[in-house]
Design an enzyme around this catalytic site. Sequence first.
Site, PDB file in Angstrom:
ATOM      1  N   TYR A  39       0.810  -1.231   0.000  1.00  0.00           N
ATOM      2  CA  TYR A  39       0.000   0.000   0.000  1.00  0.00           C
ATOM      3  C   TYR A  39       0.840   1.277   0.000  1.00  0.00           C
ATOM      4  O   TYR A  39       2.038   1.244   0.206  1.00  0.00           O
ATOM      5  CB  TYR A  39      -1.089  -0.003   1.060  1.00  0.00           C
ATOM      6  N   GLU A  40       0.133   2.359  -0.284  1.00  0.00           N
ATOM      7  CA  GLU A  40       0.749   3.684  -0.488  1.00  0.00           C
ATOM      8  C   GLU A  40       1.826   3.632  -1.583  1.00  0.00           C
ATOM      9  O   GLU A  40       2.877   4.259  -1.486  1.00  0.00           O
ATOM     10  CB  GLU A  40       1.244   4.273   0.836  1.00  0.00           C
ATOM     11  N   GLY A  41       1.511   2.827  -2.584  1.00  0.00           N
ATOM     12  CA  GLY A  41       2.415   2.620  -3.719  1.00  0.00           C
ATOM     13  C   GLY A  41       3.189   1.332  -3.522  1.00  0.00           C
ATOM     14  O   GLY A  41       3.954   1.208  -2.565  1.00  0.00           O
TER      15      GLY A  41
END
Length: 380
Positions: A362-364
Amino acid sequence: MHVSYTDEQNLIRTMVRDFAINEVEPTAAQRDEEERFDRNLFDKMGKLGLTGIPWPTAYGGLASDFLTYAMVIEELSRVCGSTGVMLSVHTSLVSWAIYKYGTEEQKQKFLRPLAEGKKLGAYSLTESGSGSDAGAMRTTAIKDGDRYVLNGSKLFVTNGGEAEVYIIFAMTDLQQRQKGCSAFIVEKGAAGFIFGSKEKKLGIRSSPTMELRFENCRVPVENLLGPEGDGFRIAMKSLDGGRIGIAAQALGIAQGALDASIAYAKERNQLGKPIGGQQTIAFRIADMATHIEAARLLTYQAAWRESKGLTYGKQAAIAKLFASDTAVQVCIEAVQIFGDDGYTKDFPVERFLRDAKVTQIYEGTNEIQRIVISRMLLAD
Ligand code: CAA
């Protein structure tokens, strides 16, 4: 960067460590098992000032800095990764964006209660057809008088359903891709703002991950965050800081796995002595600690640069990439050190391993981090 900490940072770390051990850790395994979010923990963090660490007192914050914030996420995640990500999204994605791009009125109305721990924040960018390719989102926001009308749906929203304040990215002009994206502050309870299903997950199971739907959801124009068309840039800038939070979360999970491994290696006897006395285990522990120290320096460096007003996007991506890979590897080693015990729910390392995995996603994803890092290095 000086590798030393202020008295205030040492004090806050000690306070958070006590809070984590006494209030968060005792219920971590059970909350994970029951997939149960505990709002009381957030409320208690609010009373300790942890919900607004970097923001000025004028907005209800602690007037500390981003490095202190990263240390707090690390200490919480050292016992519970779900609690770490709850505060990370709340602070570095939601409150950060309002602090940087909000009007004075928005800061008083939304940032203040977020910082004081009276409201919880969530951030929503991802859609079913746009995860890594964030610019391909299809949720629309069409201006109609003094309102924007939102239609569409969002996925994988951390703190979804529990949060009161949501930053939603939607297209005010679909033709313009990234330049047609805008950011909105949407409050829980707004008509047409609907909570969908909750994800059943491998890890961070006591952190709710929710689908959101917008059906003619009318949002007042004063809830537009930043200028119309600036949403993609706001999303990317927020994620730069958010990735520091996820790096700190990964770092904390890895440290928790190392703590548990050291304790186990001293207590568990095999072949007539503690297993820590066997070189194969001792060297494993040395390697785990070495990677964790490197991850800590990268994470703190990125946080320190944010605190000092320096550029930090590349450093945040590097920290997130390295710390999350470290967390997964360290947790795999920890389970191996524990042997059969490590594969059971009687010990925390299997939970740490499950929680660690998402930090690579997550968050890239870490593939996206490599894109971000290499583009910066190869740019003219
Ligand atoms: N800061 C400021 N501006 C930025 C920026 C940054 N970090 N990154 C990009 N921009 C700007 C660019 O300068 C460009 O502007 P101009 O056109 O004016 O030059 C514009 O944004 C478009 O940039 P790109 O051409 O680089 O955009 P792209 O479509 O190629 O995508 C990407 C770049 C890096 C792949 C991006 O889409 C990305 O980061 N994807 C990952 C998304 C992500 O992390 N999602 C996680 C969501 S949150 C979550 O996980 C759930 C949760 O609740 C925790």
